[in-house]
Write an enzyme that holds these catalytic residues in place. Structure first.
Site, short mmCIF file in Angstrom:
data_model
loop_
_atom_site.label_atom_id
_atom_site.label_comp_id
_atom_site.label_asym_id
_atom_site.label_seq_id
_atom_site.Cartn_x
_atom_site.Cartn_y
_atom_site.Cartn_z
N GLU A 56 -9.94 -10.84 10.97
CA GLU A 56 -10.88 -11.12 12.05
C GLU A 56 -10.42 -12.31 12.89
O GLU A 56 -10.42 -12.26 14.13
CB GLU A 56 -12.27 -11.41 11.48
CG GLU A 56 -12.85 -10.26 10.67
CD GLU A 56 -12.54 -10.35 9.18
OE1 GLU A 56 -13.43 -10.02 8.38
OE2 GLU A 56 -11.41 -10.75 8.83
N THR A 164 12.84 13.39 -19.96
CA THR A 164 13.10 12.15 -19.23
C THR A 164 14.49 11.60 -19.47
O THR A 164 14.92 10.68 -18.78
CB THR A 164 12.07 11.08 -19.63
OG1 THR A 164 12.24 10.77 -21.02
CG2 THR A 164 10.65 11.57 -19.39
N ALA A 167 19.10 13.46 -25.36
CA ALA A 167 18.80 12.98 -26.72
C ALA A 167 19.46 11.64 -26.99
O ALA A 167 18.94 10.80 -27.74
CB ALA A 167 19.26 14.02 -27.74
N ARG A 187 6.95 0.06 -6.01
CA ARG A 187 7.13 -1.31 -6.52
C ARG A 187 6.63 -2.34 -5.51
O ARG A 187 5.95 -3.31 -5.87
CB ARG A 187 8.60 -1.58 -6.83
CG ARG A 187 9.14 -0.86 -8.06
CD ARG A 187 10.59 -1.24 -8.30
NE ARG A 187 11.16 -0.52 -9.44
CZ ARG A 187 12.41 -0.62 -9.84
NH1 ARG A 187 13.26 -1.42 -9.18
NH2 ARG A 187 12.86 0.07 -10.87
N ARG A 210 13.95 -3.25 -3.64
CA ARG A 210 15.10 -3.17 -2.74
C ARG A 210 14.68 -2.42 -1.48
O ARG A 210 14.89 -1.20 -1.33
CB ARG A 210 16.27 -2.48 -3.45
CG ARG A 210 16.77 -3.27 -4.66
CD ARG A 210 17.93 -2.63 -5.38
NE ARG A 210 17.55 -1.45 -6.13
CZ ARG A 210 17.02 -1.47 -7.36
NH1 ARG A 210 16.78 -2.64 -7.96
NH2 ARG A 210 16.73 -0.36 -7.99
N GLU A 294 6.75 1.21 -15.56
CA GLU A 294 8.01 1.94 -15.61
C GLU A 294 8.52 1.80 -17.04
O GLU A 294 9.16 0.81 -17.38
CB GLU A 294 9.01 1.38 -14.60
CG GLU A 294 8.56 1.54 -13.15
CD GLU A 294 9.68 1.30 -12.15
OE1 GLU A 294 10.83 1.70 -12.45
OE2 GLU A 294 9.40 0.72 -11.09
#
Length: 363
Positions: A56, A164, A167, A187, A210, A294
């Site tokens: 404002e 993800t 192994a 991030r 970054r 993360e």
């Protein structure tokens, strides 16, 4: 309330201004303001950084014609003095005749006071214009004010078959460069980026931002119950704060880590492990609005089991890692279909060759 098309248009403009502070206002909310007179925008402003003028005041500085104007503000103007003066007083002093507010201040100690102060001075106040959009813009700040907890988002990357990593633990890179660039934005808009000690020991991540824009760097937070954090690593060599949250009472290790530049906080334990509810409450007490997780399957599984994540962001790459690869969640107690964890999809879009899917807990 019935919202006029004109009010919606100008409030949408104020929300777009507020978004400009998405990476810089922490721990303050993102706020935008548009001043309108005779159906013409005469000034606009947004909160750029904690300690600088609020939206404002920023807008009022752009014009000498604010008398009898209407101010469109995405959050109730403040009525108290912090590092800057009350915005209510500035609007009243400038002679603004009407203030349109997207939403009340979520802080229960001050909610409504700014509106009442304006009304007492004869200013017409309308509240609730594009409220849902305003709440989405500041969901972390709002949750912290209302519940004493931050908004927690977990980012994960997986293959088409839900893996993800291989192994062996090899995981660079499942997703594309485009998806990894998108993560930098997640991030940047976070107050803290949180991971577990297992991820640190396996990957030595930097968890920094970054981007070629101004960013208030998020604090790096490592959950490390036994103080296994290496004295030297990527996080230790970077500027900005790295916090280690632990329940270990090993003063020698704590002192060594602090001498390396880390900040170590000892929290209450549950069965020798950090309690995730206590962790999140602690972060909120430190004015952390938004937490980006993360981490690996163990911590994500524990967060899901404890219901400590508000939003799951999953990047899925069109590749196959095979049935020996590592999964998204470690949930050994989940044995029956009746115990499955149900999520609600909020959105999906393509980023490069990948899909970005957003889920929230189905409550």
């Amino acid at each position: 309330m019935i919202i006029s098309e004109q009010d919606a248009v100008y409030m949408a403009q104020a929300l777009r201004l507020a978004e400009k502070g998405k990476y810089t206002t922490d721990p303050n909310p993102r706020v935008g303001c548009v001043l309108v007179k005779a159906n013409k925008v005469i000034a606009e402003g947004w909160h750029k950084k904690a300690g600088l003028e609020h939206a404002e005041v920023n807008a009022l500085k752009q014009t000498n014609e604010a008398e009898n104007s209407t101010a469109y503000v995405t959050l109730e103007p403040c009525s108290h003095t912090g590092r800057t003066g009350p915005c209510c007083d500035a609007l009243i002093l400038a002679g603004v005749k009407r203030v349109v507010v997207a939403m009340q201040d979520p802080n229960p100690l001050v909610a409504g006071r700014g509106i009442h102060k304006l009304q007492a001075a004869g200013v017409v106040v309308d509240c609730g214009v594009l409220q849902q959009d305003a709440e989405e813009l500041n969901k972390g700040f709002i949750k912290r004010m209302r519940t004493g907890l931050p908004f927690v988002r977990s980012k994960m990357a997986m293959s088409l078959d839900g893996r993800t990593a291989m192994a062996s633990g090899e995981s660079k890179w499942i997703t594309s460069a485009e998806s990894r660039a998108d993560v930098q934005k997640l991030r940047a808009e976070s107050s803290a980026v949180l991971t577990g000690i297992n991820t640190v020991l396996a990957d030595d991540p930097s968890l920094n931002v970054r981007l070629d824009v101004e960013v208030t760097p998020p604090i790096r937070v490592v959950l490390d119950s036994k103080l296994q954090m290496p004295l030297h690593g990527k996080m230790q060599s970077l500027s900005g704060d790295t916090w280690i949250l632990t329940c270990s009472l090993d003063q020698q290790k704590k002192t060594a880590l602090e001498n390396s530049g880390y900040k170590v906080f000892v929290l209450e334990s549950t069965a020798g492990q950090l309690n995730l509810s206590i962790v999140m409450a602690f972060l909120a007490q430190k004015q952390i609005n938004n937490v980006l997780v993360e981490a690996g399957a163990i911590l994500n599984g524990a967060l899901l089991e404890a219901d400590r994540v508000d939003e799951w962001v999953v990047y899925m790459a069109p590749c196959i890692l095979g049935d020996q690869g590592r999964g998204l969640f470690n949930l050994p107690a989940l044995q029956n279909m009746a115990d499955k964890k149900q999520l609600k999809m909020q959105g999906v879009r393509q980023i490069g060759p990948d899909l970005k899917m957003i889920f929230r807990v189905n409550k």
